[in-house]
Motif scaffolding. Structure first.
Motif, PDB file in Angstrom:
ATOM      1  N   MET A  40       0.925  -1.028   0.023  1.00 53.31           N
ATOM      2  CA  MET A  40       0.242   0.002  -0.125  1.00 53.31           C
ATOM      3  C   MET A  40       0.730   1.291  -0.021  1.00 53.31           C
ATOM      4  N   ALA A  41       1.998   1.111   0.778  1.00 52.60           N
ATOM      5  CA  ALA A  41       2.796   2.387   0.807  1.00 52.60           C
ATOM      6  C   ALA A  41       3.521   2.492  -0.403  1.00 52.60           C
ATOM      7  N   VAL A  42       3.789   1.286  -1.371  1.00 50.58           N
ATOM      8  CA  VAL A  42       4.385   1.439  -2.465  1.00 50.58           C
ATOM      9  C   VAL A  42       3.455   2.131  -3.571  1.00 50.58           C
ATOM     10  N   VAL A  43       2.210   1.827  -3.402  1.00 58.49           N
ATOM     11  CA  VAL A  43       1.053   2.588  -4.378  1.00 58.49           C
ATOM     12  C   VAL A  43       1.009   3.897  -4.079  1.00 58.49           C
ATOM     13  N   ILE A  44       1.154   4.250  -2.854  1.00 56.27           N
ATOM     14  CA  ILE A  44       1.143   5.593  -2.442  1.00 56.27           C
ATOM     15  C   ILE A  44       2.364   6.416  -3.097  1.00 56.27           C
ATOM     16  N   ALA A  45       3.450   5.782  -2.811  1.00 54.63           N
ATOM     17  CA  ALA A  45       4.692   6.314  -3.240  1.00 54.63           C
ATOM     18  C   ALA A  45       4.827   6.729  -4.827  1.00 54.63           C
ATOM     19  N   VAL A  46       4.176   5.543  -5.506  1.00 47.32           N
ATOM     20  CA  VAL A  46       4.030   5.793  -7.208  1.00 47.32           C
ATOM     21  C   VAL A  46       3.433   6.931  -7.429  1.00 47.32           C
ATOM     22  N   LEU A  47       2.162   7.170  -6.604  1.00 40.14           N
ATOM     23  CA  LEU A  47       1.324   8.004  -7.099  1.00 40.14           C
ATOM     24  C   LEU A  47       1.833   9.517  -6.880  1.00 40.14           C
ATOM     25  N   GLY A  48       2.935   9.451  -5.750  1.00 45.74           N
ATOM     26  CA  GLY A  48       3.490  10.642  -5.296  1.00 45.74           C
ATOM     27  C   GLY A  48       4.400  11.280  -6.404  1.00 45.74           C
ATOM     28  N   VAL A  49       5.365  10.185  -6.719  1.00 45.17           N
ATOM     29  CA  VAL A  49       6.409  10.435  -7.895  1.00 45.17           C
ATOM     30  C   VAL A  49       5.742  10.809  -9.084  1.00 45.17           C
ATOM     31  N   VAL A  50       4.581  10.003  -9.433  1.00 44.30           N
ATOM     32  CA  VAL A  50       4.066  10.587 -10.722  1.00 44.30           C
ATOM     33  C   VAL A  50       3.385  11.936 -10.637  1.00 44.30           C
ATOM     34  N   ASN A  51       3.046  12.366  -9.530  1.00 40.27           N
ATOM     35  CA  ASN A  51       2.455  13.678  -9.440  1.00 40.27           C
ATOM     36  C   ASN A  51       3.759  14.609  -9.389  1.00 40.27           C
ATOM     37  N   THR A  52       4.717  14.264  -8.794  1.00 42.97           N
ATOM     38  CA  THR A  52       6.056  15.301  -8.815  1.00 42.97           C
ATOM     39  C   THR A  52       6.470  15.476 -10.040  1.00 42.97           C
ATOM     40  N   LEU A  53       6.649  14.248 -10.777  1.00 42.65           N
ATOM     41  CA  LEU A  53       7.390  14.550 -12.127  1.00 42.65           C
ATOM     42  C   LEU A  53       6.385  15.086 -13.249  1.00 42.65           C
ATOM     43  N   ALA A  54       5.046  14.989 -13.036  1.00 39.99           N
ATOM     44  CA  ALA A  54       4.025  15.496 -13.884  1.00 39.99           C
ATOM     45  C   ALA A  54       4.031  16.979 -13.736  1.00 39.99           C
ATOM     46  N   MET A  55       4.126  17.546 -12.405  1.00 39.79           N
ATOM     47  CA  MET A  55       4.395  18.929 -12.151  1.00 39.79           C
ATOM     48  C   MET A  55       5.593  19.575 -12.597  1.00 39.79           C
ATOM     49  N   SER A  56       6.690  18.712 -12.654  1.00 43.59           N
ATOM     50  CA  SER A  56       7.960  19.074 -13.017  1.00 43.59           C
ATOM     51  C   SER A  56       7.890  19.190 -14.532  1.00 43.59           C
ATOM     52  N   VAL A  57       7.522  18.430 -15.349  1.00 43.34           N
ATOM     53  CA  VAL A  57       7.172  18.536 -16.889  1.00 43.34           C
ATOM     54  C   VAL A  57       6.534  19.591 -17.186  1.00 43.34           C
ATOM     55  N   PHE A  58       5.341  19.745 -16.369  1.00 44.39           N
ATOM     56  CA  PHE A  58       4.749  21.002 -16.657  1.00 44.39           C
ATOM     57  C   PHE A  58       5.453  22.135 -16.598  1.00 44.39           C
ATOM     58  N   GLU A  59       6.112  22.304 -15.482  1.00 45.15           N
ATOM     59  CA  GLU A  59       6.714  23.632 -15.269  1.00 45.15           C
ATOM     60  C   GLU A  59       8.097  23.742 -16.133  1.00 45.15           C
ATOM     61  N   ARG A  60       8.700  22.664 -16.686  1.00 44.23           N
ATOM     62  CA  ARG A  60       9.592  22.925 -17.468  1.00 44.23           C
ATOM     63  C   ARG A  60       9.299  22.612 -18.713  1.00 44.23           C
ATOM     64  N   THR A  61       8.121  22.778 -19.459  1.00 44.57           N
ATOM     65  CA  THR A  61       7.754  22.504 -20.663  1.00 44.57           C
ATOM     66  C   THR A  61       8.523  23.416 -21.461  1.00 44.57           C
ATOM     67  N   ARG A  62       8.642  24.808 -21.377  1.00 42.54           N
ATOM     68  CA  ARG A  62       9.543  25.458 -22.406  1.00 42.54           C
ATOM     69  C   ARG A  62      11.042  25.093 -22.342  1.00 42.54           C
TER      70      ARG A  62
END
Length: 444
Positions: A323-345
């Motif tokens: 269960m902790a791994v599932v939460i961690a996966v979602l957290g990493v996905v969210n972080t990287l998605a935000m990072s990609v969005f902020e670094r689009t340019r």
């Protein structure tokens, strides 16, 4: 920057105080050891607080290893270090889960190893035969096994109640000649040889029995058997109490004549060919495949003494880790998605100067794996320390407990953390690789 420095100072102070608290509590008397859980919980909080400061140096250490991946390997650690707080919060979910499970795994593996080692050292018999229903065995079981060509030595554990003073005490009769091949108690005084001494009136007791009745080595104890006859037994040895040993031992040749009904609690056997499955089946055939009889070797004895319950608990904890791994996966996905969005340019510019889609995908994947491994290493390191502290408490109830670090399982956990990073980076990496270069360059 000032708030980050203040946060780091608070985190370091918490860690120092909590480590000292854990060490003091784990090393103090039994009442103080129960206090170890409180500073242990605060230690995790301190690590979470200071994680942003640790992320930069930790990722910088990994950077040289990633350069073999070319440009993506150079860019990935720089991106991970860009926002320490976000990287830390993402890694913390995996760190908390792994620290708890690693700590409990250390305790569980150490306890199981100690039980197995003590069973092997104490019970030198290859098999113990007992009833599956928990009742007594007929003497024919021992007689049959003693005649088997596979058995080199055997002894029943035959109990009889006697009265000593105003108390009723169960004494265990064993074969004085063969018990030395089957059991190896750790004696505080005396030895098994006392059982086979002339007269047959010697009695061996464990330390708990000695403390309970105040008996000492060499003391003569008057007993009244169940048939009313009287005798005097001499304490010929005191051994350390162990769940694999009876509390008392005396020659069954002395005890048996006074028993109204002969019944055995178990039978110990030593065989020519060890405790393998082939020998087990041979003994079962000798016993006519009786389904009510249970044959256990030392591994089985250790499992029944608590090793099986520990393994079951550990498997449940691994379910919580999932269960902790599932939460961690979602957290990493969210972080990287935000990072990609902020670094689009920025990503658009990298693509414009020649970064290929596959290289972009690899860059995001490496960043994801870095964050996951960073959290895993923090969790495993803190978990080993917490396992040591919890083991200090467990050592009071588990005789011979010694800390064992399960390096194989830790390696599997690190490999799993890397896999978590790969899985979590799939969608953000795909999105970054499919960005339209012109649209990305126009992004503000």
């Amino acid at each position: 920057m000032r708030s980050l420095r203040r946060r780091n100072a608070i985190g370091v102070a918490l860690i120092v105080i909590d480590v000292l608290g854990v060490v003091f509590a784990a090393s103090s008397v039994e009442q103080g050891r129960n206090f170890v859980l409180f500073p242990s919980a605060l230690l995790l909080i301190g690590i979470i607080v200071v994680t942003p400061a640790l992320s930069g140096p930790a990722i910088a250490l990994a950077a040289p290893l990633l350069r073999r991946f070319g440009v993506p390997g150079t860019l990935a650690p720089r991106n991970a270090r860009r926002n320490p707080r976000r990287t830390a919060s993402t890694a913390s979910a995996l760190m908390i889960g792994l620290s708890m499970v690693t700590g409990l795994t250390v305790v569980a593996v150490s306890a199981t190893t100690s039980l197995n080692q003590r069973a092997e050292n104490t019970v030198t018999a290859d098999f113990e035969i007992t009833s599956r229903r928990g009742d007594s065995l007929p003497p024919s079981v021992h007689d049959t096994l003693a005649k088997s060509t596979a058995v080199t030595s055997s002894s029943p554990q035959r109990q009889g109640a006697v009265r000593i003073g105003g108390d009723e005490v169960n004494l265990t009769g064993v074969d004085a000649r063969s018990i030395g091949d089957l059991l190896d108690p750790s004696f505080a005084s005396g030895s098994l040889a006392a059982l086979d001494a002339g007269g047959g009136e010697n009695l061996l007791i464990d330390t708990s029995t000695a403390d309970l009745y105040g008996w000492t080595m060499g003391q003569r104890v008057p007993v009244v058997y169940g048939d009313g006859s009287r005798d005097t037994l001499r304490i010929g040895g005191i051994y350390r109490n162990d769940e694999f040993l009876p509390a008392t031992m005396m020659p069954f040749a002395t005890l048996q004549p006074h028993l109204k009904e002969i019944e055995d609690t178990s039978v110990l056997v030593h065989t020519k060919d060890g405790d393998g499955e082939t020998v087990r089946r041979s003994l079962q055939r000798a016993l006519d495949q009786n389904p009510l009889l249970r044959l256990r070797n030392t591994d089985d004895l250790a499992e029944s003494a608590g090793g099986g319950d520990i393994t079951l608990l550990l498997n449940m904890l691994y379910g919580l880790l999932a269960m902790a791994v599932v939460i961690a996966v979602l957290g990493v996905v969210n972080t990287l998605a935000m990072s990609v969005f902020e670094r689009t340019r920025e990503i658009g510019m990298l693509r414009a100067v020649g970064l290929q889609p596959e290289q972009t995908r690899r860059m995001i994947h490496l960043e994801s794996v870095l964050i996951s491994l960073f959290g895993a290493l923090l969790g495993i390191g803190s978990g080993i320390f917490l396992g040591w502290a919890a083991g200090r408490i467990a050592s009071d109830s588990i005789q011979g407990y010694e800390m064992v670090i399960p390096w194989g399982r830790i390696a599997v956990a690190l490999a799993g953390a890397a896999l978590v990073g790969v899985v979590a980076g799939l969608w953000p990496a795909r999105r970054a690789a499919r960005l339209n270069v012109l649209t990305a360059l126009k992004t503000d």
